[in-house]
Design a protein around this motif. Structure first.
Motif, PDB file in Angstrom:
ATOM      1  N   PRO A 170      14.225  16.753  -9.198  1.00 35.98           N
ATOM      2  CA  PRO A 170      13.231  16.027  -9.995  1.00 35.98           C
ATOM      3  C   PRO A 170      12.533  16.957 -10.986  1.00 35.98           C
ATOM      4  CG  PRO A 170      12.968  15.556  -7.655  1.00 35.98           C
ATOM      5  CD  PRO A 170      13.950  16.683  -7.766  1.00 35.98           C
ATOM      6  N   CYS A 171      12.211  16.421 -12.146  1.00 41.20           N
ATOM      7  CA  CYS A 171      11.490  17.217 -13.160  1.00 41.20           C
ATOM      8  C   CYS A 171      10.075  17.535 -12.708  1.00 41.20           C
ATOM      9  CB  CYS A 171      11.444  16.456 -14.482  1.00 41.20           C
ATOM     10  SG  CYS A 171      13.052  16.320 -15.239  1.00 41.20           S
ATOM     11  N   HIS A 172       9.436  16.587 -12.054  1.00 46.47           N
ATOM     12  CA  HIS A 172       8.065  16.767 -11.562  1.00 46.47           C
ATOM     13  C   HIS A 172       8.142  16.745 -10.043  1.00 46.47           C
ATOM     14  CE1 HIS A 172       6.753  16.232 -15.650  1.00 46.47           C
ATOM     15  NE2 HIS A 172       7.485  15.134 -15.713  1.00 46.47           N
ATOM     16  N   ARG A 173       8.111  17.908  -9.461  1.00 47.32           N
ATOM     17  CA  ARG A 173       8.370  18.033  -8.033  1.00 47.32           C
ATOM     18  C   ARG A 173       7.096  17.886  -7.212  1.00 47.32           C
ATOM     19  NH1 ARG A 173      12.166  23.054  -7.250  1.00 47.32           N
ATOM     20  NH2 ARG A 173      12.676  21.919  -5.350  1.00 47.32           N
ATOM     21  N   THR A 174       7.249  17.284  -6.044  1.00 51.01           N
ATOM     22  CA  THR A 174       6.127  17.124  -5.125  1.00 51.01           C
ATOM     23  C   THR A 174       6.136  18.276  -4.122  1.00 51.01           C
ATOM     24  OG1 THR A 174       7.396  15.843  -3.505  1.00 51.01           O
ATOM     25  CG2 THR A 174       6.316  14.602  -5.292  1.00 51.01           C
ATOM     26  N   PRO A 175       5.000  18.540  -3.476  1.00 50.18           N
ATOM     27  CA  PRO A 175       4.988  19.591  -2.452  1.00 50.18           C
ATOM     28  C   PRO A 175       6.028  19.344  -1.348  1.00 50.18           C
ATOM     29  CG  PRO A 175       2.744  19.012  -3.052  1.00 50.18           C
ATOM     30  CD  PRO A 175       3.650  18.013  -3.739  1.00 50.18           C
ATOM     31  N   SER A 176       6.169  18.104  -0.921  1.00 46.05           N
ATOM     32  CA  SER A 176       7.129  17.797   0.141  1.00 46.05           C
ATOM     33  C   SER A 176       8.553  18.046  -0.316  1.00 46.05           C
ATOM     34  CB  SER A 176       6.962  16.338   0.578  1.00 46.05           C
ATOM     35  OG  SER A 176       7.894  16.024   1.570  1.00 46.05           O
ATOM     36  N   GLU A 177       8.884  17.617  -1.524  1.00 44.20           N
ATOM     37  CA  GLU A 177      10.251  17.804  -2.044  1.00 44.20           C
ATOM     38  C   GLU A 177      10.554  19.281  -2.164  1.00 44.20           C
ATOM     39  OE1 GLU A 177      13.396  18.628  -4.749  1.00 44.20           O
ATOM     40  OE2 GLU A 177      11.297  18.957  -5.279  1.00 44.20           O
ATOM     41  N   ARG A 178       9.609  20.062  -2.663  1.00 48.60           N
ATOM     42  CA  ARG A 178       9.821  21.518  -2.793  1.00 48.60           C
ATOM     43  C   ARG A 178      10.108  22.154  -1.429  1.00 48.60           C
ATOM     44  NH1 ARG A 178       8.349  23.930  -7.664  1.00 48.60           N
ATOM     45  NH2 ARG A 178       7.174  22.583  -9.058  1.00 48.60           N
ATOM     46  N   SER A 179       9.334  21.750  -0.447  1.00 41.12           N
ATOM     47  CA  SER A 179       9.479  22.312   0.890  1.00 41.12           C
ATOM     48  C   SER A 179      10.840  21.969   1.500  1.00 41.12           C
ATOM     49  CB  SER A 179       8.358  21.797   1.788  1.00 41.12           C
ATOM     50  OG  SER A 179       8.544  22.187   3.108  1.00 41.12           O
ATOM     51  N   LEU A 180      11.252  20.707   1.367  1.00 38.48           N
ATOM     52  CA  LEU A 180      12.512  20.275   1.957  1.00 38.48           C
ATOM     53  C   LEU A 180      13.740  20.801   1.212  1.00 38.48           C
ATOM     54  CD1 LEU A 180      11.645  16.586   2.871  1.00 38.48           C
ATOM     55  CD2 LEU A 180      12.118  18.454   4.468  1.00 38.48           C
ATOM     56  N   ALA A 181      13.573  21.154  -0.068  1.00 41.43           N
ATOM     57  CA  ALA A 181      14.710  21.629  -0.863  1.00 41.43           C
ATOM     58  C   ALA A 181      15.073  23.079  -0.580  1.00 41.43           C
ATOM     59  CB  ALA A 181      14.402  21.453  -2.358  1.00 41.43           C
ATOM     60  N   THR A 182      14.207  23.790   0.167  1.00 37.58           N
ATOM     61  CA  THR A 182      14.486  25.210   0.436  1.00 37.58           C
ATOM     62  C   THR A 182      15.171  25.384   1.767  1.00 37.58           C
ATOM     63  OG1 THR A 182      12.297  25.516   1.411  1.00 37.58           O
ATOM     64  CG2 THR A 182      12.560  26.008  -0.936  1.00 37.58           C
TER      65      THR A 182
ATOM     66  N   GLU B 259       0.857  -1.186   0.000  1.00 38.39           N
ATOM     67  CA  GLU B 259       0.000   0.000   0.000  1.00 38.39           C
ATOM     68  C   GLU B 259       0.890   1.232   0.000  1.00 38.39           C
ATOM     69  OE1 GLU B 259      -3.295   0.763   0.005  1.00 38.39           O
ATOM     70  OE2 GLU B 259      -3.636  -1.335  -0.503  1.00 38.39           O
ATOM     71  N   LEU B 260       0.778   2.054  -1.036  1.00 41.30           N
ATOM     72  CA  LEU B 260       1.607   3.247  -1.106  1.00 41.30           C
ATOM     73  C   LEU B 260       1.257   4.270  -0.045  1.00 41.30           C
ATOM     74  CD1 LEU B 260       1.976   3.895  -4.921  1.00 41.30           C
ATOM     75  CD2 LEU B 260       3.647   2.969  -3.327  1.00 41.30           C
ATOM     76  N   ASP B 261       0.003   4.321   0.363  1.00 40.86           N
ATOM     77  CA  ASP B 261      -0.345   5.329   1.356  1.00 40.86           C
ATOM     78  C   ASP B 261      -0.311   4.783   2.777  1.00 40.86           C
ATOM     79  OD1 ASP B 261      -3.995   5.404   1.050  1.00 40.86           O
ATOM     80  OD2 ASP B 261      -2.590   3.766   1.234  1.00 40.86           O
ATOM     81  N   GLU B 262       0.139   3.543   2.948  1.00 36.53           N
ATOM     82  CA  GLU B 262       0.234   2.991   4.295  1.00 36.53           C
ATOM     83  C   GLU B 262       1.257   3.800   5.087  1.00 36.53           C
ATOM     84  OE1 GLU B 262       1.975  -0.953   6.407  1.00 36.53           O
ATOM     85  OE2 GLU B 262       0.842  -1.242   4.579  1.00 36.53           O
ATOM     86  N   GLY B 263       0.829   4.331   6.182  1.00 35.23           N
ATOM     87  CA  GLY B 263       1.733   5.090   7.031  1.00 35.23           C
ATOM     88  C   GLY B 263       1.882   6.550   6.626  1.00 35.23           C
ATOM     89  N   THR B 264       1.365   6.941   5.471  1.00 37.78           N
ATOM     90  CA  THR B 264       1.527   8.337   5.063  1.00 37.78           C
ATOM     91  C   THR B 264       0.360   9.191   5.506  1.00 37.78           C
ATOM     92  OG1 THR B 264       0.553   7.982   2.892  1.00 37.78           O
ATOM     93  CG2 THR B 264       2.943   7.723   3.062  1.00 37.78           C
ATOM     94  N   GLY B 265      -0.806   8.578   5.705  1.00 34.15           N
ATOM     95  CA  GLY B 265      -1.975   9.280   6.223  1.00 34.15           C
ATOM     96  C   GLY B 265      -2.183  10.634   5.593  1.00 34.15           C
ATOM     97  N   PRO B 266      -2.183  11.696   6.404  1.00 35.23           N
ATOM     98  CA  PRO B 266      -2.449  13.036   5.873  1.00 35.23           C
ATOM     99  C   PRO B 266      -1.323  13.570   4.983  1.00 35.23           C
ATOM    100  CG  PRO B 266      -1.809  13.171   8.174  1.00 35.23           C
ATOM    101  CD  PRO B 266      -1.962  11.699   7.844  1.00 35.23           C
ATOM    102  N   HIS B 267      -0.200  12.864   4.915  1.00 33.71           N
ATOM    103  CA  HIS B 267       0.936  13.322   4.119  1.00 33.71           C
ATOM    104  C   HIS B 267       0.873  12.858   2.671  1.00 33.71           C
ATOM    105  CE1 HIS B 267       2.762  14.485   7.903  1.00 33.71           C
ATOM    106  NE2 HIS B 267       2.481  13.283   8.356  1.00 33.71           N
ATOM    107  N   THR B 268      -0.084  12.009   2.328  1.00 35.03           N
ATOM    108  CA  THR B 268      -0.132  11.403   1.000  1.00 35.03           C
ATOM    109  C   THR B 268      -0.085  12.441  -0.107  1.00 35.03           C
ATOM    110  OG1 THR B 268      -1.305   9.489   1.858  1.00 35.03           O
ATOM    111  CG2 THR B 268      -1.449   9.862  -0.512  1.00 35.03           C
ATOM    112  N   LYS B 269      -0.888  13.495  -0.029  1.00 34.38           N
ATOM    113  CA  LYS B 269      -0.918  14.508  -1.091  1.00 34.38           C
ATOM    114  C   LYS B 269       0.432  15.206  -1.244  1.00 34.38           C
ATOM    115  CE  LYS B 269      -5.807  15.464  -1.321  1.00 34.38           C
ATOM    116  NZ  LYS B 269      -6.867  16.461  -1.242  1.00 34.38           N
ATOM    117  N   ALA B 270       1.145  15.380  -0.162  1.00 36.18           N
ATOM    118  CA  ALA B 270       2.442  16.047  -0.224  1.00 36.18           C
ATOM    119  C   ALA B 270       3.517  15.175  -0.872  1.00 36.18           C
ATOM    120  CB  ALA B 270       2.894  16.455   1.175  1.00 36.18           C
TER     121      ALA B 270
END
Length: 165
Positions: free
Chosen positions: A153-165, A78-89
């Motif tokens: 990454p060419c297609h960045r996720t919200p989480s990756e963008r946040s952590l890269a700053t 399950e890809l969203d196992e353990g990610t809960g509210p973080h899945t969209k990010a």
């Protein structure tokens, strides 16, 4: 790698020189061997893979894909196992998962490379006393592997963008 440096090349499947053609059972054995190799090498490097991914890569029908997967013993995660509210990010707008940290078959965190080259990470849950040092070890191993190369990454996720700053 930046979008400007991205390139794509076609994949062509060929029968090795000297391999006999039309021997009964060859096609089935080759498909099984190829899928085993894909799951053994490709999935750990680029996975996890979905049934839909495999259908797209191979051009198989849903029935053929499920039948072939069942024959290999591959198991679903399950890809969203353990990610809960973080899945969209963790996913980009096209549904691709971004840089994630896995432990025992579960997504436990996310990471990104900062502009100066260091790696920021964020654990979504407390993974336990064995996982924390393993994550740190992998971060140091990844930095050594990159050896100063900056990857975005060419297609960045919200989480990756946040952590890269």
């Amino acid at each position: 790698m930046t979008a400007e440096a991205e390139s794509w090349s076609g994949v062509f499947l060929r029968r090795p020189a000297g391999e006999p053609r039309g021997v009964p059972g060859d096609a089935e054995r080759n498909v099984k061997a190829s899928l085993d190799r894909l799951l053994d090498t490709g999935a750990p490097a680029f996975g996890p893979v979905t049934v839909e991914d495999l259908m797209w890569w191979t051009g198989w029908t849903l029935t053929d894909t499920r039948t072939t997967l069942a024959a290999t013993g591959a198991r679903a995660v399950e890809l969203d196992e353990g990610t809960g509210p973080h899945t969209k990010a963790l996913f980009d707008r096209n549904g691709n998962i971004g840089p994630t940290i896995w432990w025992n078959g579960r997504v436990i965190g996310t990471w990104a490379q900062h502009a100066d080259g260091h790696i920021n990470h964020h654990l979504l849950t407390d993974p336990g006393s064995q996982a924390r040092p393993a994550v740190e070890t992998e971060i140091h191993r990844t930095l050594a592997f990159l050896d100063g190369t900056r990857v975005t990454p060419c297609h960045r996720t919200p989480s990756e963008r946040s952590l890269a700053t």
